[in-house]
Design a protein around this motif. Structure first.
Motif, PDB file in Angstrom:
ATOM      1  N   MET B 247     -20.513  -6.528  28.548  1.00 37.88           N
ATOM      2  CA  MET B 247     -21.168  -5.960  29.727  1.00 37.88           C
ATOM      3  C   MET B 247     -22.666  -5.755  29.510  1.00 37.88           C
ATOM      4  SD  MET B 247     -18.923  -5.934  31.963  1.00 37.88           S
ATOM      5  CE  MET B 247     -19.959  -5.221  33.243  1.00 37.88           C
ATOM      6  N   ALA B 248     -23.129  -5.933  28.286  1.00 40.90           N
ATOM      7  CA  ALA B 248     -24.542  -5.638  27.981  1.00 40.90           C
ATOM      8  C   ALA B 248     -25.333  -6.895  27.654  1.00 40.90           C
ATOM      9  CB  ALA B 248     -24.622  -4.665  26.806  1.00 40.90           C
ATOM     10  N   ARG B 249     -24.721  -8.066  27.827  1.00 45.09           N
ATOM     11  CA  ARG B 249     -25.446  -9.292  27.511  1.00 45.09           C
ATOM     12  C   ARG B 249     -26.692  -9.338  28.398  1.00 45.09           C
ATOM     13  NH1 ARG B 249     -25.624 -11.418  24.208  1.00 45.09           N
ATOM     14  NH2 ARG B 249     -25.045 -13.614  24.374  1.00 45.09           N
ATOM     15  N   GLY B 250     -27.855  -9.512  27.788  1.00 50.23           N
ATOM     16  CA  GLY B 250     -29.113  -9.491  28.524  1.00 50.23           C
ATOM     17  C   GLY B 250     -29.865  -8.170  28.403  1.00 50.23           C
ATOM     18  N   ALA B 251     -29.199  -7.135  27.897  1.00 54.98           N
ATOM     19  CA  ALA B 251     -29.879  -5.839  27.722  1.00 54.98           C
ATOM     20  C   ALA B 251     -30.908  -5.912  26.602  1.00 54.98           C
ATOM     21  CB  ALA B 251     -28.860  -4.745  27.420  1.00 54.98           C
ATOM     22  N   PHE B 252     -30.701  -6.860  25.683  1.00 52.70           N
ATOM     23  CA  PHE B 252     -31.601  -7.076  24.545  1.00 52.70           C
ATOM     24  C   PHE B 252     -31.675  -8.584  24.352  1.00 52.70           C
ATOM     25  CE2 PHE B 252     -32.641  -7.132  19.977  1.00 52.70           C
ATOM     26  CZ  PHE B 252     -33.674  -6.215  19.953  1.00 52.70           C
ATOM     27  N   PRO B 253     -32.879  -9.141  24.164  1.00 58.52           N
ATOM     28  CA  PRO B 253     -32.979 -10.606  24.169  1.00 58.52           C
ATOM     29  C   PRO B 253     -32.145 -11.263  23.062  1.00 58.52           C
ATOM     30  CG  PRO B 253     -35.164  -9.568  24.204  1.00 58.52           C
ATOM     31  CD  PRO B 253     -34.181  -8.482  23.970  1.00 58.52           C
ATOM     32  N   ASP B 254     -31.387 -12.271  23.440  1.00 56.77           N
ATOM     33  CA  ASP B 254     -30.606 -13.010  22.443  1.00 56.77           C
ATOM     34  C   ASP B 254     -31.505 -13.627  21.373  1.00 56.77           C
ATOM     35  OD1 ASP B 254     -28.088 -12.468  23.308  1.00 56.77           O
ATOM     36  OD2 ASP B 254     -27.761 -14.377  24.337  1.00 56.77           O
ATOM     37  N   SER B 255     -32.752 -13.963  21.772  1.00 59.18           N
ATOM     38  CA  SER B 255     -33.647 -14.645  20.833  1.00 59.18           C
ATOM     39  C   SER B 255     -34.260 -13.687  19.805  1.00 59.18           C
ATOM     40  CB  SER B 255     -34.778 -15.308  21.623  1.00 59.18           C
ATOM     41  OG  SER B 255     -35.491 -14.322  22.370  1.00 59.18           O
ATOM     42  N   HIS B 256     -34.044 -12.386  19.975  1.00 58.46           N
ATOM     43  CA  HIS B 256     -34.671 -11.424  19.058  1.00 58.46           C
ATOM     44  C   HIS B 256     -34.017 -11.499  17.677  1.00 58.46           C
ATOM     45  CE1 HIS B 256     -36.266  -7.664  17.481  1.00 58.46           C
ATOM     46  NE2 HIS B 256     -37.031  -7.555  18.560  1.00 58.46           N
ATOM     47  N   PRO B 257     -34.825 -11.504  16.610  1.00 54.81           N
ATOM     48  CA  PRO B 257     -34.225 -11.650  15.272  1.00 54.81           C
ATOM     49  C   PRO B 257     -33.256 -10.527  14.896  1.00 54.81           C
ATOM     50  CG  PRO B 257     -36.628 -11.329  15.148  1.00 54.81           C
ATOM     51  CD  PRO B 257     -36.293 -11.561  16.585  1.00 54.81           C
ATOM     52  N   LEU B 258     -33.382  -9.358  15.501  1.00 53.09           N
ATOM     53  CA  LEU B 258     -32.464  -8.262  15.154  1.00 53.09           C
ATOM     54  C   LEU B 258     -31.142  -8.335  15.930  1.00 53.09           C
ATOM     55  CD1 LEU B 258     -35.009  -5.293  14.917  1.00 53.09           C
ATOM     56  CD2 LEU B 258     -33.682  -6.274  13.032  1.00 53.09           C
ATOM     57  N   HIS B 259     -31.020  -9.295  16.843  1.00 50.58           N
ATOM     58  CA  HIS B 259     -29.799  -9.393  17.645  1.00 50.58           C
ATOM     59  C   HIS B 259     -28.725 -10.149  16.865  1.00 50.58           C
ATOM     60  CE1 HIS B 259     -28.114  -9.809  22.001  1.00 50.58           C
ATOM     61  NE2 HIS B 259     -27.277  -9.266  21.154  1.00 50.58           N
ATOM     62  N   MET B 260     -27.589  -9.491  16.633  1.00 41.82           N
ATOM     63  CA  MET B 260     -26.487 -10.110  15.881  1.00 41.82           C
ATOM     64  C   MET B 260     -25.467 -10.748  16.815  1.00 41.82           C
ATOM     65  SD  MET B 260     -27.218  -9.634  12.721  1.00 41.82           S
ATOM     66  CE  MET B 260     -28.976  -9.325  12.734  1.00 41.82           C
ATOM     67  N   GLY B 261     -25.644 -10.560  18.141  1.00 43.65           N
ATOM     68  CA  GLY B 261     -24.720 -11.177  19.087  1.00 43.65           C
ATOM     69  C   GLY B 261     -23.752 -10.177  19.683  1.00 43.65           C
ATOM     70  N   MET B 262     -22.679 -10.714  20.246  1.00 42.76           N
ATOM     71  CA  MET B 262     -21.673  -9.896  20.931  1.00 42.76           C
ATOM     72  C   MET B 262     -20.597  -9.482  19.927  1.00 42.76           C
ATOM     73  SD  MET B 262     -19.316 -10.958  24.234  1.00 42.76           S
ATOM     74  CE  MET B 262     -18.276 -12.191  23.438  1.00 42.76           C
ATOM     75  N   PRO B 263     -20.171  -8.211  19.959  1.00 37.38           N
ATOM     76  CA  PRO B 263     -19.054  -7.801  19.113  1.00 37.38           C
ATOM     77  C   PRO B 263     -17.729  -8.050  19.837  1.00 37.38           C
ATOM     78  CG  PRO B 263     -19.884  -5.889  20.265  1.00 37.38           C
ATOM     79  CD  PRO B 263     -20.711  -7.085  20.736  1.00 37.38           C
ATOM     80  N   GLY B 264     -16.629  -7.743  19.165  1.00 34.83           N
ATOM     81  CA  GLY B 264     -15.345  -7.723  19.847  1.00 34.83           C
ATOM     82  C   GLY B 264     -14.452  -8.905  19.561  1.00 34.83           C
ATOM     83  N   MET B 265     -13.431  -9.025  20.402  1.00 31.27           N
ATOM     84  CA  MET B 265     -12.353  -9.990  20.186  1.00 31.27           C
ATOM     85  C   MET B 265     -12.872 -11.411  19.990  1.00 31.27           C
ATOM     86  SD  MET B 265      -9.035 -10.673  22.600  1.00 31.27           S
ATOM     87  CE  MET B 265      -7.982  -9.391  21.960  1.00 31.27           C
ATOM     88  N   HIS B 266     -13.943 -11.777  20.731  1.00 32.67           N
ATOM     89  CA  HIS B 266     -14.538 -13.100  20.555  1.00 32.67           C
ATOM     90  C   HIS B 266     -16.010 -12.977  20.181  1.00 32.67           C
ATOM     91  CE1 HIS B 266     -10.908 -15.106  21.685  1.00 32.67           C
ATOM     92  NE2 HIS B 266     -10.829 -14.397  22.794  1.00 32.67           N
ATOM     93  N   GLY B 267     -16.296 -11.943  19.402  1.00 32.39           N
ATOM     94  CA  GLY B 267     -17.671 -11.703  18.990  1.00 32.39           C
ATOM     95  C   GLY B 267     -18.055 -12.557  17.794  1.00 32.39           C
ATOM     96  N   THR B 268     -19.343 -12.496  17.461  1.00 35.09           N
ATOM     97  CA  THR B 268     -19.819 -13.242  16.291  1.00 35.09           C
ATOM     98  C   THR B 268     -19.373 -12.515  15.024  1.00 35.09           C
ATOM     99  OG1 THR B 268     -21.871 -11.982  16.157  1.00 35.09           O
ATOM    100  CG2 THR B 268     -21.904 -13.953  17.552  1.00 35.09           C
ATOM    101  N   VAL B 269     -19.308 -13.264  13.933  1.00 40.07           N
ATOM    102  CA  VAL B 269     -18.960 -12.658  12.640  1.00 40.07           C
ATOM    103  C   VAL B 269     -19.990 -11.580  12.293  1.00 40.07           C
ATOM    104  CG1 VAL B 269     -18.717 -13.111  10.165  1.00 40.07           C
ATOM    105  CG2 VAL B 269     -17.758 -14.724  11.833  1.00 40.07           C
ATOM    106  N   ALA B 270     -21.268 -11.876  12.540  1.00 41.96           N
ATOM    107  CA  ALA B 270     -22.310 -10.913  12.190  1.00 41.96           C
ATOM    108  C   ALA B 270     -22.175  -9.622  13.005  1.00 41.96           C
ATOM    109  CB  ALA B 270     -23.692 -11.527  12.417  1.00 41.96           C
ATOM    110  N   ALA B 271     -21.909  -9.742  14.312  1.00 42.36           N
ATOM    111  CA  ALA B 271     -21.813  -8.541  15.159  1.00 42.36           C
ATOM    112  C   ALA B 271     -20.581  -7.715  14.800  1.00 42.36           C
ATOM    113  CB  ALA B 271     -21.777  -8.940  16.636  1.00 42.36           C
ATOM    114  N   VAL B 272     -19.463  -8.386  14.629  1.00 43.80           N
ATOM    115  CA  VAL B 272     -18.227  -7.666  14.301  1.00 43.80           C
ATOM    116  C   VAL B 272     -18.364  -6.998  12.938  1.00 43.80           C
ATOM    117  CG1 VAL B 272     -15.770  -7.969  13.763  1.00 43.80           C
ATOM    118  CG2 VAL B 272     -16.763  -9.135  15.745  1.00 43.80           C
ATOM    119  N   THR B 273     -18.924  -7.723  11.970  1.00 48.35           N
ATOM    120  CA  THR B 273     -19.041  -7.174  10.614  1.00 48.35           C
ATOM    121  C   THR B 273     -20.073  -6.055  10.562  1.00 48.35           C
ATOM    122  OG1 THR B 273     -18.498  -9.382   9.828  1.00 48.35           O
ATOM    123  CG2 THR B 273     -19.297  -7.813   8.194  1.00 48.35           C
ATOM    124  N   ALA B 274     -21.122  -6.195  11.351  1.00 49.46           N
ATOM    125  CA  ALA B 274     -22.127  -5.131  11.390  1.00 49.46           C
ATOM    126  C   ALA B 274     -21.470  -3.806  11.772  1.00 49.46           C
ATOM    127  CB  ALA B 274     -23.238  -5.482  12.383  1.00 49.46           C
TER     128      ALA B 274
END
Lengths: 97, 586
Positions: B247-274
């Motif tokens: 629900m928050a995709r776009g709240a913070f730029p995907d291109s930003h180096p601190l963005h790890m992506g989307m968490p959750g059931m189909h989230g990125t490994v980095a976001a889920v692990t973070a």
């Protein structure tokens, strides 16, 4: 009554309007909260009713029950009066009036 | 509330009073379909300055109003008659409640004397919608109409936004009344708290300054509160990794180096692990949904929780909060920035090792997909190219399922309110009507509905509405001739027994012909070499809705995946393939 279920008594002031009982009862039902007892009566202000709800809190915190109840726009205030209702009855029985 | 309408004090019917009230609430557009009980209101609508868009199904009206609200930040309005007209709004109302959308539904009701008699087209829509409206009303007295409408908009758009239904009895619309728009609204039982407590902000800043592995867990509330600029300042002040929920995709730029992506059931490994390895979750307008947490008892086991939300009932609902801030999240972040500066001046934690670990995961396990070996179209590639060709100012909507997850994963979101989907409710069929509403709210933007062949067949009738009302949306049907996500679960958990998920939609219907019959341009694409020119062709048509049937490979699956009910620690990057944790320094 076993002590494993925590009993609480909530005094809830609600708008006196059609459907308000359904709103409160429906909330308890859909959030899987348990109502043990329920009394609804008038207050001095005819636009406000008072519900005294006995809640058995099991698997939920009392804070969560109160917070969800408070989200109902028809609910004006909620007081946890656990223990206090009984005391009132002990000291001022109805028949004295 | 800003102005007193000139009609104040004038005698008129309840129906005219209803329309004057909607005008006074600054409604510019509503989506609806008339019928007997609401018919008195449609007479003054004929003369109103409000644009009324006649839909083909009330569900389309509800989701269109939601799409409009999500894009503009204003309340969306839908209107229907009693009985089946009203019950067709039930799904959009539930959808709006789950995703905190300010939605106003107006329904006609049978005359008050007939209520309770099982009259023709009578349904207790107030009773039906109690569980998933923020509040609802049944109006039988025409004098109450302006006050109720004013309250409805106030409740829907303040605090945690949500849907409000106003059911009006036919005789209340027909009777005479005097219009009086209220100058103020007083609701004894509704006073949302928007300003954070100073002590909570101090505690929050101290907690952040003490942590060495913090993560920003950003939810849809940040977009609702228009807090994306403040969020970026706060993130860059601390320099900690960020995850944005569905629900928050776009709240913070995907291109930003601190963005790890989307968490959750189909989230990125980095976001889920973070989240799993963090010592602090800085939770902003998010609600610890099961699709994010996985098995709750194993979620973020070492993390303290800072939970900022406008809804007090979210605090501690699923996860205990060590520090809670109940307020508007924009005000919270704005207060937190100077407080954190002060706290960091005393104690600046070293986050470099933590960031190194997260960046290593992000570069080792990027989102990706394999091209089908048989040379057919990859659904992920189609969606990725649509995103790249149409650019970051495009508004995307989605249905629900595999295509929704791929649209969240493979399109880069740089701005808030450019990604609309049904997150909490998971409403198949949301995509087309939501795109219609989005295009009405943002007529200059390109609007793409990324839809599935299953979802499209639930609500595509609104393309007729689009064609006739100059609402030129673009629809990409990701046609894998299946209920793809259900099929994926059958592949993984039911030994490939594909019970009732084969839609045969490469045979029937003929989507381009169906689109043409509804006044749209119908295109089709089956070969990778035709992909870009098909998308460019669709981009070049701006005077008509366009539907593209992308006939994609059937067996593509959404990865990574945390299976339902399991721990986030059991994330899989492909079938039976876990990340190589031993090679990671965590």
């Amino acid at each position: 009554m076993t002590t494993s279920r925590r009993q609480h008594t909530l005094e809830v002031l609600v708008e006196n309007e059609p459907g308000v009982l359904a709103r409160v009862a429906g909330l308890f039902s859909r959030r899987a909260f348990n109502i043990e007892t329920l009394n609804v009566g008038p207050t001095e202000d005819s636009s406000i009713s008072k519900m005294v709800i006995g809640v058995a809190v099991e698997g939920h915190s009392l804070e969560q029950v109160i917070a969800q109840l408070d989200k109902l726009v028809s609910v004006i205030s909620i007081k946890d009066v656990t223990g206090k209702v009984k005391e009132v009855h002990d000291t001022q029985p109805d028949y004295q009036n | 509330m800003a102005h007193i309408p000139t009609a104040n004090g004038t005698a008129m019917t309840g129906a005219t009073s209803l329309v004057k009230s909607l005008e006074a609430a600054d409604v510019e557009v509503m989506f609806g379909l008339p019928g007997g009980a609401i018919l008195p209101a449609y007479d003054p609508i004929f003369d109103s300055s409000i644009r009324h868009i006649l839909v083909r199904h009330e569900q389309g009206a509800g989701h269109a109003a939601t799409g409009y609200a999500q894009v503009t930040g204003r309340a969306g309005v839908c209107i229907a008659t009693s009985g089946p007209g009203a019950t067709n709004l039930v799904t959009p109302l539930m959808d709006a409640a789950m995703d905190s959308v300010p939605l106003i539904a107006i329904t006609g009701q049978v005359p008050s004397a007939a209520i309770g008699t099982d009259a023709f087209q009578e349904a207790d829509i107030r009773g039906i919608t109690m569980p998933f409206t923020k509040h609802n009303y049944l109006v039988t007295d025409p004098d109450q109409i302006p006050g109720v409408i004013a309250e409805a908009f106030h409740i829907a758009t303040t605090g945690r936004p949500g849907p409000v239904l106003v059911d009006v009895a036919k005789d209340a619309l027909q009777k005479m009344t005097t219009f009086n728009w209220p100058t103020s609204i007083k609701l004894a039982g509704y006073n949302p708290k928007t300003t954070p407590d100073a002590q909570a902000i101090t505690d929050a800043a101290a907690l952040i300054a003490q942590s060495s592995k913090p993560v920003f867990y950003v939810g849809g509330g940040v977009i609702k509160a228009n807090a994306h600029k403040e969020l970026r300042q706060l993130v860059e002040l601390l320099g900690a990794p960020v995850v944005t929920t569905l629900m928050a995709r776009g709240a913070f730029p995907d291109s930003h180096p601190l963005h790890m992506g989307m968490p959750g059931m189909h989230g990125t490994v980095a976001a889920v692990t973070a989240l799993q390895k963090a010592d602090l979750l800085i939770t902003l307008g998010a609600r610890f949904d099961d699709r994010v947490t996985g098995k709750l008892s194993t979620f973020a086991p070492n993390a303290k929780i800072l939970h900022a939300d406008i809804d007090p009932a979210e605090i501690g609902k699923n996860r205990h909060a060590d520090v809670a801030v109940v307020a508007d999240v924009k005000e919270t972040i704005s207060a937190l920035i100077p407080a954190l500066k002060a706290a960091l001046a005393k104690n600046q934690p070293d986050l470099s090792a933590w960031l190194r670990q997260m960046n290593s995961l992000k570069s080792t396990y990027p989102l990706g997909f394999d091209q089908p070996e048989d040379g057919s179209l990859s659904p992920q590639h189609v969606i990725q190219r649509i995103g790249q060709i149409s650019g970051t100012d495009t508004i995307f909507t989605a249905g629900v399922g595999q295509h929704q997850m791929w649209a969240s994963q493979f399109i880069s979101y740089e701005h808030p309110r450019t990604w609309l989907n049904s997150g909490g409710a998971g409403t198949m069929g949301y995509g087309v009507p939501a795109a219609m509403g989005a295009k009405v709210g943002a007529p200059d933007a390109t609007v793409w509905a990324i839809d599935g062949d299953g979802c499209f067949q639930m609500t595509n009738q609104e393309l007729v509405t689009c064609a006739l009302n100059n609402i030129p949306i673009k629809v990409a049907i990701i046609n894998n001739e299946s209920l793809g996500m259900v099929r994926q679960w059958q592949t993984l958990f039911y030994e490939g027994r594909y019970s009732n998920t084969n839609l045969e939609s490469k045979r029937v219907p003929n989507f381009p012909m169906l689109a043409e019959s509804m006044g749209c341009v119908g295109l089709s694409c089956e070969r990778p070499e035709d992909l870009d020119k098909t998308i460019e062709k669709a981009m070049s048509i701006n005077d008509q809705p366009v539907v593209v049937d992308f006939r994609v490979h059937r067996d593509a699956m959404v990865w990574p995946m945390v299976a339902a009910g399991t721990s986030n620690d059991e994330i899989m990057i492909a079938r039976a393939t876990a990340p190589d944790w031993d090679s990671q320094e965590l």
